[in-house]
Design a protein around this motif. Structure first.
Motif, PDB file in Angstrom:
ATOM      1  N   GLU A  13       0.820  -1.198   0.000  1.00 48.35           N
ATOM      2  CA  GLU A  13       0.000   0.000   0.000  1.00 48.35           C
ATOM      3  C   GLU A  13       0.861   1.258   0.000  1.00 48.35           C
ATOM      4  O   GLU A  13       1.927   1.293   0.597  1.00 48.35           O
ATOM      5  CB  GLU A  13      -0.903   0.000   1.241  1.00 48.35           C
ATOM      6  N   HIS A  14       0.376   2.284  -0.703  1.00 44.46           N
ATOM      7  CA  HIS A  14       1.030   3.590  -0.752  1.00 44.46           C
ATOM      8  C   HIS A  14       0.050   4.654  -0.286  1.00 44.46           C
ATOM      9  O   HIS A  14      -1.134   4.594  -0.600  1.00 44.46           O
ATOM     10  CB  HIS A  14       1.427   3.940  -2.192  1.00 44.46           C
ATOM     11  N   ALA A  15       0.566   5.624   0.441  1.00 46.69           N
ATOM     12  CA  ALA A  15      -0.231   6.807   0.787  1.00 46.69           C
ATOM     13  C   ALA A  15       0.285   7.951  -0.079  1.00 46.69           C
ATOM     14  O   ALA A  15       1.486   8.061  -0.340  1.00 46.69           O
ATOM     15  CB  ALA A  15      -0.052   7.144   2.253  1.00 46.69           C
ATOM     16  N   HIS A  16      -0.605   8.789  -0.555  1.00 40.16           N
ATOM     17  CA  HIS A  16      -0.183   9.934  -1.350  1.00 40.16           C
ATOM     18  C   HIS A  16      -1.177  11.068  -1.208  1.00 40.16           C
ATOM     19  O   HIS A  16      -2.282  10.890  -0.707  1.00 40.16           O
ATOM     20  CB  HIS A  16       0.008   9.555  -2.822  1.00 40.16           C
ATOM     21  N   VAL A  17      -0.753  12.271  -1.602  1.00 37.61           N
ATOM     22  CA  VAL A  17      -1.598  13.466  -1.556  1.00 37.61           C
ATOM     23  C   VAL A  17      -1.738  13.986  -2.973  1.00 37.61           C
ATOM     24  O   VAL A  17      -0.758  14.077  -3.707  1.00 37.61           O
ATOM     25  CB  VAL A  17      -0.978  14.546  -0.648  1.00 37.61           C
ATOM     26  N   THR A  25     -12.239  26.673  -8.878  1.00 36.35           N
ATOM     27  CA  THR A  25     -11.598  27.868  -8.314  1.00 36.35           C
ATOM     28  C   THR A  25     -10.755  27.613  -7.072  1.00 36.35           C
ATOM     29  O   THR A  25      -9.892  28.396  -6.741  1.00 36.35           O
ATOM     30  CB  THR A  25     -12.666  28.926  -7.933  1.00 36.35           C
ATOM     31  N   GLN A  26     -11.015  26.567  -6.341  1.00 37.13           N
ATOM     32  CA  GLN A  26     -10.360  26.363  -5.051  1.00 37.13           C
ATOM     33  C   GLN A  26      -9.591  25.048  -5.041  1.00 37.13           C
ATOM     34  O   GLN A  26     -10.162  23.980  -5.234  1.00 37.13           O
ATOM     35  CB  GLN A  26     -11.413  26.367  -3.943  1.00 37.13           C
ATOM     36  N   TRP A  27      -8.280  25.149  -4.799  1.00 37.97           N
ATOM     37  CA  TRP A  27      -7.449  23.950  -4.717  1.00 37.97           C
ATOM     38  C   TRP A  27      -7.520  23.361  -3.316  1.00 37.97           C
ATOM     39  O   TRP A  27      -7.462  24.081  -2.326  1.00 37.97           O
ATOM     40  CB  TRP A  27      -5.999  24.276  -5.051  1.00 37.97           C
ATOM     41  N   GLU A  28      -7.640  22.058  -3.243  1.00 38.09           N
ATOM     42  CA  GLU A  28      -7.625  21.341  -1.973  1.00 38.09           C
ATOM     43  C   GLU A  28      -6.608  20.212  -2.051  1.00 38.09           C
ATOM     44  O   GLU A  28      -6.274  19.746  -3.132  1.00 38.09           O
ATOM     45  CB  GLU A  28      -9.005  20.746  -1.675  1.00 38.09           C
ATOM     46  N   HIS A  29      -6.137  19.788  -0.894  1.00 34.52           N
ATOM     47  CA  HIS A  29      -5.276  18.619  -0.806  1.00 34.52           C
ATOM     48  C   HIS A  29      -6.137  17.439  -0.379  1.00 34.52           C
ATOM     49  O   HIS A  29      -6.899  17.541   0.577  1.00 34.52           O
ATOM     50  CB  HIS A  29      -4.157  18.833   0.217  1.00 34.52           C
ATOM     51  N   MET A  30      -6.008  16.344  -1.100  1.00 35.97           N
ATOM     52  CA  MET A  30      -6.759  15.142  -0.763  1.00 35.97           C
ATOM     53  C   MET A  30      -5.769  14.005  -0.514  1.00 35.97           C
ATOM     54  O   MET A  30      -4.946  13.706  -1.380  1.00 35.97           O
ATOM     55  CB  MET A  30      -7.714  14.771  -1.891  1.00 35.97           C
TER      56      MET A  30
END
Length: 72
Positions: A13-17, A25-30
């Motif tokens: 498994e890998h975790a990433h953003v 219009t709005q950038w978010e980190h997921m």
């Protein structure tokens, strides 16, 4: 101690953003996780005998093939 390791494929498994543009219009980190196969090709090498092979393996750096298939 010269020896050979057979080729192996395993899953981990890998975790990433990722950056996600919401409503244009709005950038978010997921944050996300995913699992996929990694391949280790066969290798022959020489090294000092292991004291605890499993523990030592966890401290080693590894190169993995992270290529993804191209879709059309």
């Amino acid at each position: 101690m010269k020896h050979t390791h057979n080729a192996i494929v395993h899953i981990h498994e890998h975790a990433h953003v990722v950056h996600y543009l919401r409503h244009g219009t709005q950038w978010e980190h997921m944050a996300a996780t995913h699992s996929h196969e990694h391949n280790h090709p066969a290798v022959e090498h020489d090294h000092e005998p292991h004291e605890n092979a499993e523990e030592e393996h966890l401290r080693q750096a590894h190169i993995h093939d992270h290529t993804h298939p191209v879709s059309s």
